[in-house]
Scaffold this motif. Sequence first.
Motif, short mmCIF file in Angstrom:
data_model
loop_
_atom_site.label_atom_id
_atom_site.label_comp_id
_atom_site.label_asym_id
_atom_site.label_seq_id
_atom_site.Cartn_x
_atom_site.Cartn_y
_atom_site.Cartn_z
N GLY A 57 0.80 -1.20 0.00
CA GLY A 57 0.00 0.00 0.00
C GLY A 57 0.85 1.27 0.00
O GLY A 57 1.98 1.28 -0.48
N LEU A 58 0.29 2.33 0.55
CA LEU A 58 0.94 3.63 0.55
C LEU A 58 0.71 4.28 1.90
O LEU A 58 -0.42 4.42 2.37
CB LEU A 58 0.37 4.51 -0.57
CG LEU A 58 1.03 5.86 -0.80
CD1 LEU A 58 2.46 5.70 -1.30
CD2 LEU A 58 0.22 6.68 -1.83
N LEU A 59 1.79 4.69 2.54
CA LEU A 59 1.74 5.27 3.88
C LEU A 59 2.09 6.76 3.79
O LEU A 59 3.06 7.13 3.15
CB LEU A 59 2.74 4.55 4.78
CG LEU A 59 2.70 4.82 6.27
CD1 LEU A 59 1.40 4.28 6.86
CD2 LEU A 59 3.89 4.15 6.95
N ARG A 60 1.29 7.59 4.45
CA ARG A 60 1.60 9.02 4.53
C ARG A 60 2.06 9.34 5.95
O ARG A 60 1.38 8.99 6.92
CB ARG A 60 0.38 9.87 4.17
CG ARG A 60 0.67 11.38 4.27
CD ARG A 60 -0.44 12.21 3.68
NE ARG A 60 -1.69 12.04 4.41
CZ ARG A 60 -2.83 12.64 4.05
NH1 ARG A 60 -2.88 13.40 2.98
NH2 ARG A 60 -3.93 12.45 4.77
N VAL A 61 3.20 10.01 6.05
CA VAL A 61 3.73 10.43 7.34
C VAL A 61 3.87 11.93 7.34
O VAL A 61 4.46 12.51 6.41
CB VAL A 61 5.10 9.77 7.64
CG1 VAL A 61 5.61 10.24 9.00
CG2 VAL A 61 4.99 8.25 7.60
N ARG A 62 3.34 12.56 8.37
CA ARG A 62 3.42 14.01 8.48
C ARG A 62 4.17 14.40 9.74
O ARG A 62 3.94 13.83 10.81
CB ARG A 62 2.02 14.63 8.50
CG ARG A 62 1.31 14.63 7.16
CD ARG A 62 -0.07 15.21 7.25
NE ARG A 62 -0.96 14.33 7.99
CZ ARG A 62 -2.29 14.41 7.95
NH1 ARG A 62 -2.87 15.33 7.22
NH2 ARG A 62 -3.04 13.58 8.65
N THR A 67 5.79 16.37 4.71
CA THR A 67 4.91 15.22 4.51
C THR A 67 5.55 14.29 3.49
O THR A 67 6.04 14.75 2.46
CB THR A 67 3.52 15.67 4.01
OG1 THR A 67 2.93 16.54 4.98
CG2 THR A 67 2.60 14.47 3.79
N TRP A 68 5.50 13.00 3.79
CA TRP A 68 6.11 12.00 2.89
C TRP A 68 5.07 10.95 2.53
O TRP A 68 4.31 10.49 3.40
CB TRP A 68 7.30 11.33 3.57
CG TRP A 68 8.45 12.23 3.84
CD1 TRP A 68 9.56 12.41 3.06
CD2 TRP A 68 8.63 13.10 4.96
NE1 TRP A 68 10.41 13.33 3.62
CE2 TRP A 68 9.86 13.77 4.79
CE3 TRP A 68 7.87 13.37 6.10
CZ2 TRP A 68 10.34 14.69 5.72
CZ3 TRP A 68 8.34 14.29 7.02
CH2 TRP A 68 9.57 14.93 6.83
N GLY A 81 11.54 10.73 19.71
CA GLY A 81 11.07 11.99 20.26
C GLY A 81 10.49 12.97 19.27
O GLY A 81 10.07 14.07 19.66
N LEU A 82 10.45 12.62 17.98
CA LEU A 82 9.95 13.55 16.96
C LEU A 82 8.44 13.36 16.79
O LEU A 82 7.98 12.27 16.43
CB LEU A 82 10.64 13.30 15.63
CG LEU A 82 10.23 14.29 14.53
CD1 LEU A 82 11.09 15.55 14.61
CD2 LEU A 82 10.36 13.66 13.15
N PRO A 83 7.63 14.40 17.01
CA PRO A 83 6.18 14.26 16.81
C PRO A 83 5.87 13.97 15.33
O PRO A 83 6.41 14.61 14.44
CB PRO A 83 5.63 15.63 17.24
CG PRO A 83 6.70 16.21 18.12
CD PRO A 83 7.99 15.73 17.56
N HIS A 84 4.97 13.03 15.09
CA HIS A 84 4.60 12.67 13.72
C HIS A 84 3.23 12.00 13.74
O HIS A 84 2.74 11.55 14.78
CB HIS A 84 5.63 11.73 13.10
CG HIS A 84 5.75 10.42 13.81
ND1 HIS A 84 6.46 10.28 15.00
CD2 HIS A 84 5.23 9.19 13.54
CE1 HIS A 84 6.38 9.03 15.40
NE2 HIS A 84 5.64 8.34 14.54
N ALA A 85 2.61 11.96 12.58
CA ALA A 85 1.33 11.27 12.41
C ALA A 85 1.44 10.38 11.18
O ALA A 85 2.14 10.71 10.22
CB ALA A 85 0.19 12.28 12.24
N ALA A 156 12.29 14.48 -1.87
CA ALA A 156 11.75 15.67 -1.22
C ALA A 156 10.37 15.36 -0.63
O ALA A 156 9.71 14.39 -1.01
CB ALA A 156 11.64 16.81 -2.23
N THR A 157 9.92 16.19 0.29
CA THR A 157 8.58 16.04 0.84
C THR A 157 7.56 16.47 -0.20
O THR A 157 7.88 17.14 -1.18
CB THR A 157 8.39 16.89 2.10
OG1 THR A 157 8.27 18.26 1.74
CG2 THR A 157 9.54 16.71 3.07
#
Length: 271
Positions: A57-62, A67-68, A81-85, A156-157
């Motif tokens: 599938g495809l995962l989005r990370v912000r 955003t990637w 320790g880096l905030p992400h979703a 790049a993002t």
Amino acid sequence: MSRTGHDLGHDPRHDLNFGPHTRPTTAIFVGDFAMPRGRAFRTHVHPVHQLAWAARGLLRVRAEQGTWMLPPSLALWIPAGLPHATEAEGDTVMRSPYVDPTHCPAERVWTEPTVLEVGPLPRALIDHLVRDDLTQEARARAEAVLLDVLRPVPVATVSVTEPSDPRALRVARALADAPADGRTLEEWGGEVGASARTLARLFTAETGLAFGQWRKRLRIRSAMPLLAEGLPVESVARRVGYASASSFVAAFHRIVGLTPRQYFPVREERE
């Protein structure tokens, strides 16, 4: 619930402390999550490094840094320790290694979110480490090799910021729903009640990009789920507003840093 026992409704910010579910000398724990389209983990942090990777599938990370969009050929190193979703852009299996900082060689630690290549060897090693029947020695060998073969790639993002002004926001959301819409700012202005000059100023001030640049990035981001589904480049190009595959490929490479087929390899294994 995933194969490793993680309830997808559970916010993962409170777990993954390398407690009793791992041996004291284990460097890597692999979380295995089945994520249907739209499933998301809201913004959270881990006390360990994460390699966000979709086996399918495809995962989005912000994160604050960008955003990637991650197909199975790529993963994102997220420092502890880096905030992400994270969110699934389609039916996705996230098979994510979590790396204990105390067991990670300093030369294999990236301090910023970093896109890494996931070729056949890293993928096989991650799949191997999902197993719970490995001896401590076998696991340690596989962990060491996985950390050794991770390599950054120049990606790049694909962040696309929405404007906040209601008139510009109407344009942005209409284009997100129909990225092939080629109307000019003059034409949009007649619909939302603002001059072309006003809309141009709003996009630049509120997104950091001129309208034309903003729309190109939106089209590339809109193309990624279609490419991940295996649609031909020519078809994707038309769906997101490009007259030819060659112009789409050139724009994709200019914005992302790779061609569509480098980003979404044709021969990628499917589960």
